[in-house]
Design an enzyme around this catalytic site. Structure first.
Site, mmCIF file in Angstrom:
data_model
loop_
_atom_site.group_PDB
_atom_site.id
_atom_site.type_symbol
_atom_site.label_atom_id
_atom_site.label_comp_id
_atom_site.label_asym_id
_atom_site.label_seq_id
_atom_site.Cartn_x
_atom_site.Cartn_y
_atom_site.Cartn_z
ATOM 1 N N GLU A 163 1.032 -1.030 -0.044
ATOM 2 C CA GLU A 163 -0.007 -0.288 -0.339
ATOM 3 C C GLU A 163 1.323 1.513 0.407
ATOM 4 O OE1 GLU A 163 -2.343 1.423 3.992
ATOM 5 O OE2 GLU A 163 -3.413 0.313 2.456
ATOM 6 N N ASN A 166 2.928 13.448 -10.643
ATOM 7 C CA ASN A 166 3.224 13.423 -11.835
ATOM 8 C C ASN A 166 4.350 11.954 -12.231
ATOM 9 O OD1 ASN A 166 2.685 16.259 -11.762
ATOM 10 N ND2 ASN A 166 4.679 16.328 -11.039
ATOM 11 N N ARG A 221 17.940 15.688 -12.414
ATOM 12 C CA ARG A 221 16.686 16.909 -12.390
ATOM 13 C C ARG A 221 16.818 17.112 -11.773
ATOM 14 N NH1 ARG A 221 13.246 14.818 -16.626
ATOM 15 N NH2 ARG A 221 13.672 13.270 -17.878
ATOM 16 N N HIS A 223 15.033 21.948 -8.287
ATOM 17 C CA HIS A 223 13.853 22.955 -8.106
ATOM 18 C C HIS A 223 13.180 22.871 -7.155
ATOM 19 C CE1 HIS A 223 14.286 19.952 -12.277
ATOM 20 N NE2 HIS A 223 14.640 21.044 -11.973
ATOM 21 N N LYS A 279 6.228 17.488 -1.234
ATOM 22 C CA LYS A 279 5.869 16.125 -2.826
ATOM 23 C C LYS A 279 6.377 14.825 -1.374
ATOM 24 C CE LYS A 279 7.953 19.089 -6.148
ATOM 25 N NZ LYS A 279 9.573 19.094 -6.957
ATOM 26 N N TYR A 313 5.562 10.962 -8.326
ATOM 27 C CA TYR A 313 5.734 11.821 -6.980
ATOM 28 C C TYR A 313 4.209 12.673 -7.259
ATOM 29 C CZ TYR A 313 8.373 15.550 -10.362
ATOM 30 O OH TYR A 313 8.145 16.599 -11.327
ATOM 31 N N ASP A 342 18.753 23.227 -16.676
ATOM 32 C CA ASP A 342 18.888 23.090 -15.391
ATOM 33 C C ASP A 342 20.751 23.056 -15.424
ATOM 34 O OD1 ASP A 342 16.627 21.714 -14.083
ATOM 35 O OD2 ASP A 342 17.258 20.070 -14.137
#
Length: 183
Positions: free
Chosen positions: A28, A48, A59, A62, A72, A132, A170
Site C-alpha cells: 500500500e 507526476n 533533474r 527545483h 512532494k 511523485y 538545469d
C-alpha cells in the site's frame, strides 16, 4: 507503514510494508488515514511521473515559490535514484543544508519533502521511472532552480565531475550565491 523523521526538519522517509509470496509482493503506497495518524496530513492534488533513459540523468534542483509552493511525496517505481533536498526556509535551523536518500523500486522507500526545499535527483540506473505527489499544481510563473553542482552547497551526487546529463534549463540554473529564497 513506517515513518522515519529525516535529518532536516519536516523531511520524512516512509517505508511501506510489503506483503510477499512466491508471486512477488503487494504494498500500500499511499493511505491518507494511516499517514495522517503518523502526522502527515498534506493534501495532494497532482501526481507526476518522470522517466529517464540513462543513469546519470540529473533533474533539479527545483522549487515553486509561494503561493504555489509544493510539498512532494517521491518514489522510484522502476530503477533507482539518489534523491536530494536542500532546505531553503530562511528561519529553519537547517537553512542551506542538504540531505540525500536512495529511493529504488527494490527498497520501496518514499521521501516526503515539505514546502521550502529545493528538490532534485540523479538516476542510478537506466530506465528509471519516478512518481511523485504534489500538494499544489504546477505553476510556470512560480518555478525556479538552483545549480545542482554548486560548490557552495557541496552536494555529493555520487557522480564523477562532468558526467551529469542535464536539461538546458538545469544547466543554466541560478548559482547558490545569487539565489534569494522566497521562503
Amino acid at each position: 507503514m513506517k515513518v522515519i523523521p529525516g535529518p532536516l526538519p519536516g523531511l520524512l522517509l516512509i517505508e511501506p510494508k510489503r506483503h510477499g509470496d512466491a508471486r512477488g509482493w503487494f504494498s500500500e503506497s499511499w493511505n491518507r488515514a494511516r499517514l495522517a495518524d503518523a502526522g502527515l496530513t498534506t493534501h495532494f492534488v497532482q501526481d507526476n511521473e518522470s522517466f529517464s533513459r540513462h543513469a546519470g540523468t540529473v533533474r533539479g534542483l527545483h522549487f515553486q515559490a509561494p503561493p504555489h509552493a509544493q510539498a512532494k511525496l517521491v518514489r522510484a517505481v522502476a530503477g533507482a535514484i539518489r534523491d536530494v533536498v536542500v532546505d531553503i526556509r530562511r528561519a529553519s535551523p537547517g537553512f542551506g543544508q542538504w540531505a540525500a536518500f536512495r529511493l529504488s523500486a527494490e527498497n520501496g522507500r518514499q521521501l516526503f519533502v515539505p514546502e521550502g526545499f529545493l528538490h532534485g535527483f540523479v538516476t542510478e540506473t537506466d530506465a528509471t521511472l519516478v512518481q511523485y505527489k504534489c500538494s499544489a499544481p504546477y505553476a510556470a510563473a512560480a518555478e525556479g532552480a538552483v545549480r545542482f553542482d554548486d560548490s557552495r552547497l557541496g552536494i555529493d551526487w555520487g557522480l564523477p565531475p562532468g558526467r551529469a546529463i542535464l536539461s538546458p534549463r538545469d544547466a543554466a540554473a541560478t548559482p547558490w550565491a545569487d539565489f534569494v529564497t522566497p521562503f
